[in-house]
Design a protein around this motif. Structure first.
Motif, short mmCIF file in Angstrom:
data_model
loop_
_atom_site.label_atom_id
_atom_site.label_comp_id
_atom_site.label_asym_id
_atom_site.label_seq_id
_atom_site.Cartn_x
_atom_site.Cartn_y
_atom_site.Cartn_z
N ASP A 79 1.59 -0.93 -0.11
CA ASP A 79 -0.17 0.27 -0.16
C ASP A 79 0.83 1.03 0.03
N ARG A 80 1.78 1.33 0.12
CA ARG A 80 2.96 3.11 -0.22
C ARG A 80 4.46 1.74 -1.03
N VAL A 81 4.98 3.89 -1.31
CA VAL A 81 6.22 3.09 -1.68
C VAL A 81 7.12 4.32 -0.64
N ASN A 82 8.31 3.39 -0.34
CA ASN A 82 8.86 4.14 0.70
C ASN A 82 10.66 4.65 -0.46
N PHE A 83 11.50 5.36 0.82
CA PHE A 83 12.26 6.09 -0.42
C PHE A 83 14.09 5.89 0.87
#
Length: 135
Positions: A79-83
């Motif tokens: 449910d998300r993209v992280n960096f």
């Protein structure tokens, strides 16, 4: 790895990009940040200093930083993209209970450079489970 703002600024300039206050704010938020923030987390932090900053500006800056090799994108959660500003080879662990992402320094068991005739440039390994704090 993004541990030096001056080096990151130099890379952005070499790529022909202007160093705007908004871009600089994103770079400063990421510098030494081991929390693997999402674009939304970075946006919320940047808005404190630049209330007029748009989410689009943050997202575009993240894409530029990824392109110049200063961060890596993690698609570890559905449910998300992280960096991650740490770009040296390492793996990640996602706690399925609290959602925290941890860096795993364990080296890959095998260094693969070719796979079924394909040239391998990089790999990402994701581990999933329950972290020591949630057990």
């Amino acid at each position: 790895m993004m541990k030096n703002t001056k080096r990151t600024i130099r890379k952005l300039k070499e790529a022909g990009l202007k160093i705007t206050p908004q871009r600089l704010a994103v770079v400063e938020i990421l510098e030494g940040n081991g929390s693997h923030p999402s674009a939304q987390n970075i946006y919320e932090e940047a808005k404190k200093k630049y209330p007029m900053m748009s989410f689009s500006t943050v997202y575009k800056t993240l894409r530029v930083l990824e392109k110049v090799g200063e961060i890596q994108q993690l698609s570890i959660a559905e449910d998300r993209v992280n960096f991650d500003p740490e770009t040296t080879p390492h793996h990640h662990f996602l706690c399925e209970k609290c959602g925290h992402i941890y860096d795993i320094e364990e080296p890959s068991p095998v260094k693969i450079t070719r796979l079924e005739g394909h040239l391998v440039n990089k790999t990402q390994v994701f581990y999933y489970g329950i972290c020591s704090k949630c057990q």
